[in-house]
Design an enzyme around this catalytic site. Structure first.
Site, PDB file in Angstrom:
ATOM      1  N   LYS A 269      45.207  43.262  40.174  1.00 25.69           N
ATOM      2  CA  LYS A 269      45.405  42.546  41.440  1.00 25.69           C
ATOM      3  C   LYS A 269      46.308  41.356  41.169  1.00 25.69           C
ATOM      4  CE  LYS A 269      43.070  39.479  44.779  1.00 25.69           C
ATOM      5  NZ  LYS A 269      41.785  38.961  45.332  1.00 25.69           N
ATOM      6  N   ASP A 274      46.373  33.015  47.282  1.00 27.82           N
ATOM      7  CA  ASP A 274      45.480  33.526  48.325  1.00 27.82           C
ATOM      8  C   ASP A 274      45.020  32.370  49.210  1.00 27.82           C
ATOM      9  OD1 ASP A 274      43.708  34.880  49.892  1.00 27.82           O
ATOM     10  OD2 ASP A 274      42.222  35.254  48.310  1.00 27.82           O
ATOM     11  N   LYS A 281      41.096  30.061  54.161  1.00 26.68           N
ATOM     12  CA  LYS A 281      40.097  29.462  53.276  1.00 26.68           C
ATOM     13  C   LYS A 281      40.018  27.960  53.545  1.00 26.68           C
ATOM     14  CE  LYS A 281      40.567  32.441  49.168  1.00 26.68           C
ATOM     15  NZ  LYS A 281      39.212  33.016  49.216  1.00 26.68           N
ATOM     16  N   ASP A 292      44.723  33.986  41.592  1.00 26.23           N
ATOM     17  CA  ASP A 292      44.346  35.278  42.167  1.00 26.23           C
ATOM     18  C   ASP A 292      45.214  36.443  41.667  1.00 26.23           C
ATOM     19  OD1 ASP A 292      42.353  36.424  43.661  1.00 26.23           O
ATOM     20  OD2 ASP A 292      43.401  36.253  45.583  1.00 26.23           O
ATOM     21  N   ASP A 351      40.997  37.599  54.424  1.00 30.54           N
ATOM     22  CA  ASP A 351      40.731  37.029  53.102  1.00 30.54           C
ATOM     23  C   ASP A 351      40.191  38.081  52.120  1.00 30.54           C
ATOM     24  OD1 ASP A 351      40.682  35.107  51.163  1.00 30.54           O
ATOM     25  OD2 ASP A 351      38.861  34.105  51.889  1.00 30.54           O
ATOM     26  N   GLU A 353      41.737  40.507  50.933  1.00 35.94           N
ATOM     27  CA  GLU A 353      43.078  41.104  50.806  1.00 35.94           C
ATOM     28  C   GLU A 353      43.266  41.862  49.499  1.00 35.94           C
ATOM     29  OE1 GLU A 353      42.357  38.126  49.846  1.00 35.94           O
ATOM     30  OE2 GLU A 353      43.289  38.139  47.857  1.00 35.94           O
ATOM     31  N   ARG A 355      41.403  43.996  47.848  1.00 38.05           N
ATOM     32  CA  ARG A 355      41.072  45.423  47.916  1.00 38.05           C
ATOM     33  C   ARG A 355      42.122  46.179  48.715  1.00 38.05           C
ATOM     34  NH1 ARG A 355      35.498  43.911  50.801  1.00 38.05           N
ATOM     35  NH2 ARG A 355      35.924  42.079  49.519  1.00 38.05           N
TER      36      ARG A 355
HETATM   37  N1  BES Z   1      40.450  35.930  45.679  1.00 41.00           N
HETATM   38  C1  BES Z   1      39.240  35.896  46.425  1.00 41.00           C
HETATM   39  C2  BES Z   1      37.986  35.932  45.528  1.00 41.00           C
HETATM   40  C3  BES Z   1      37.776  34.761  44.613  1.00 41.00           C
HETATM   41  C4  BES Z   1      36.955  33.709  44.993  1.00 41.00           C
HETATM   42  C5  BES Z   1      38.335  34.742  43.358  1.00 41.00           C
HETATM   43  C6  BES Z   1      36.754  32.644  44.154  1.00 41.00           C
HETATM   44  C7  BES Z   1      38.130  33.668  42.491  1.00 41.00           C
HETATM   45  C8  BES Z   1      37.333  32.621  42.892  1.00 41.00           C
HETATM   46  C9  BES Z   1      39.190  37.088  47.366  1.00 41.00           C
HETATM   47  O1  BES Z   1      40.414  37.495  47.872  1.00 41.00           O
HETATM   48  C10 BES Z   1      38.353  36.672  48.541  1.00 41.00           C
HETATM   49  O2  BES Z   1      38.767  35.782  49.225  1.00 41.00           O
HETATM   50  N2  BES Z   1      37.226  37.345  48.730  1.00 41.00           N
HETATM   51  C11 BES Z   1      36.357  37.036  49.805  1.00 41.00           C
HETATM   52  C12 BES Z   1      35.888  38.342  50.399  1.00 41.00           C
HETATM   53  C13 BES Z   1      35.122  38.183  51.689  1.00 41.00           C
HETATM   54  C14 BES Z   1      36.053  37.697  52.772  1.00 41.00           C
HETATM   55  C15 BES Z   1      34.533  39.511  52.051  1.00 41.00           C
HETATM   56  C16 BES Z   1      35.187  36.243  49.260  1.00 41.00           C
HETATM   57  O3  BES Z   1      34.741  36.521  48.163  1.00 41.00           O
HETATM   58  O4  BES Z   1      34.756  35.311  49.934  1.00 41.00           O
HETATM   59 ZN    ZN Z   2      42.052  37.098  46.727  1.00 48.82          ZN
HETATM   60 MN    MN Z   3      40.976  36.422  49.597  1.00 48.88          MN
END
Ligand code: BES
Ligand code: ZN
Ligand code: MN
Length: 502
Positions: A269, A274, A281, A292, A351, A353, A355
């Protein structure tokens, strides 16, 4: 800036010396490793040279050998070095072995603490009981510890030593350790690069430079090629940004290995920043989101290390690179995207994104019919809720492949833990108007629903997903590493390739 995998390694200043008496070498510091409980191994000679100073300090409780304890002894009589640094390895393993991850981090702790000032020469003593694997990890850790996060600080907080002398290390182990260090450094440097310097196009350029230095083939798909290849999911995530997405494909064929489908596909990824997109966020959560792309960085760095070591394996590394932003063309909640595989994805949260990007990358990889797939992604905050900052989550459709990865990770001391993939979780990502949606119902089990989403795109090929959201980025400095990118998974992937379980 240091260049990893350069043909000329002299700038690293690492060399080995066979001396049986490290105490006679003129240096700024002499580093010895000790286990809890006794002054043994290579420290015995230094103890003798100092007339039992180390033993006396141990008896007095000043040296305990506790893990990562770092005791500097200034201007000791009996040794030519300006100081002795005694570094703790914790309790000796049950079989008398030193655990490789502890050794890597202990060596890094020693050099990190010494690198706060310029040092002309530092001597480290390899223990006679170490195998070449031990020496390699200690060398890699020592090299990593003296490199910091301050890529852009005017007054550097860390300086590499002029010369690092390893006593009792074989030149092969030293060379291998330095190549592994290069891989970890590359991954860390990519992660630490600010997002306005490192975006999809420049990440791809960095990968091309590394491919050139390590003898890998590279193919870069720009936005036009992505469009022709029907990579609508990658393009959707990238649409809110002024920086267009890219897909990078690295190919390595091991010497003497017959051509054929890759033994393994490494998938990363690479969201270079992000923001969350329209599901924005909060500032606190956004601050570190340059990290990310750590999955992509790990895969490029691991492929480069494996290539530089000329390991006998055929592999591809494929990274999906995009910046998740909120520009006028940004993808929206309620959008339905037809991924490359034909599966339709309903966007419930922009967010989630990673996947979406990986859906297309996995399909590209599936088409190449690799024997196995492993992907690395900073995919979910939920994985950090489950496993904390230091442990990566494993998810699989093939238990034996997952076990091999866990075994390699255990060998080199990178903590991982498997989470379940019960079919019940599939129901959570069933789409309302499309085939699947990009988030589960509510937030519980979020790391698993994300993995379940990915599973839909691997076409039944043995696959393991590694969620590195926790260990990819150290928010605070640790004794062995500055805050920032950690280079997680590079050592595990190299170990996997070496044990030929690929
Ligand atoms: N890149 C983030 C996940 C992340 C969070 C990585 C903190 C490193 C530190 C990912 O893209 C994300 O935002 N995931 C969301 C998914 C949710 C919206 C279902 C999350 O984990 O809040
Ligand atoms: Zn992300
Ligand atoms: Mn995200």
């Amino acid at each position: 800036m240091p260049t990893e995998f350069a043909a000329d390694k002299s700038h690293h200043g690492f060399r080995c010396e066979a001396s049986a008496r490290p105490e006679t070498i003129r240096a700024d510091a002499l580093v010895v490793f000790v286990h809890e409980g006794s002054i043994g191994g290579a420290a015995t000679g230094v103890d003798r040279a100092t007339d039992g100073l180390l033993s006396r300090l141990a008896t007095a409780g000043e040296i305990t050998g506790k893990r990562y304890e770092c005791v500097p002894i200034l201007a000791p009589a009996g040794v030519a070095a300006g100081q002795i640094v005694v570094i703790g390895l914790g309790p000796q393993g049950p079989d008398g072995n030193t655990d490789l991850g502890t050794l890597y981090r202990a060596a890094a702790t020693a050099t990190r603490s010494l690198s706060t000032r310029p040092r002309e020469t530092v001597v480290l003593v390899a223990d006679p009981a170490w195998t070449s694997r031990h020496t390699e990890q200690a060398v890699a850790g020592a090299a990593m510890g003296m490199v910091g996060q301050d890529l852009h600080r005017t007054d550097k907080k860390r300086t590499r030593f002029g010369t690092t002398i390893w006593v009792g290390a074989s030149s092969e182990a030293l060379a291998t350790g330095m190549v592994i260090a290069d891989g970890v450094s590359l991954a860390r440097r990519l992660v630490n690069s600010p997002p306005d310097d490192l975006y999809p196009e420049t990440f791809a350029e960095a990968a091309a430079a590394v491919a050139g230095r390590t003898g890998m083939e590279i193919e870069i798909w720009d936005e036009h090629r992505l469009d022709r290849e029907r990579c609508r999911a990658i393009l959707a995530v990238g649409r809110g940004s002024s920086r267009a997405p890219r897909l990078v494909k690295l190919t390595y064929r091991g010497p003497g290995v017959p051509a054929g489908p890759p033994h393994v596909a490494l998938v990363g990824k690479g969201v270079t920043f992000d923001s969350g997109g329209l599901s924005l966020k909060p500032p606190d959560g956004m601050l570190t989101m340059k990290c990310d792309m750590a999955g992509a960085a790990a895969m490029v760095a691991a492929a480069a290390t494996i290539a530089a070591l000329r390991l006998p394996v055929n592999l591809v590394a494929v990274c999906g690179l995009a910046e998740n932003m909120t520009g006028p063309a940004a993808y929206k909640l309620g959008d339905v995207i037809t991924a490359r595989s034909g599966t339709t994805i309903e966007i419930h949260n922009t967010d989630a994104e990673g996947r979406v990007v990986l859906a297309d990358v996995l399909d590209v990889v599936r088409e190449m019919a690799p024997q196995k797939i492993i992907d690395a992604a900073t995919l979910t905050g939920a994985c950090m809720v489950a496993l904390g900052h230091d442990v990566a989550g494993l998810f699989t459709n093939d238990q034996s492949w997952c076990d091999q990865i866990a075994a390699a990770a255990r060998t080199v001391g990178e903590p991982v833990w498997q989470l379940p993939m019960y079919p019940e979780f599939d129901e959570q990502i069933r789409g309302e108007v499309a085939d699947i949606k990009n988030v589960g119902e509510g937030r519980w089990g979020g790391a698993i629903t994300a993995a379940k989403f990915l599973e839909r795109f691997v076409g039944g090929i043995p696959w393991t997903h590694v969620d590195i959201a926790g260990p990819a980025f150290a928010e605070k400095p640790r004794p062995w590493i500055d805050g920032g990118g950690t280079g997680v998974l590079v050592r595990t992937l190299v170990e996997l390739a070496r044990t030929r379980s690929l």
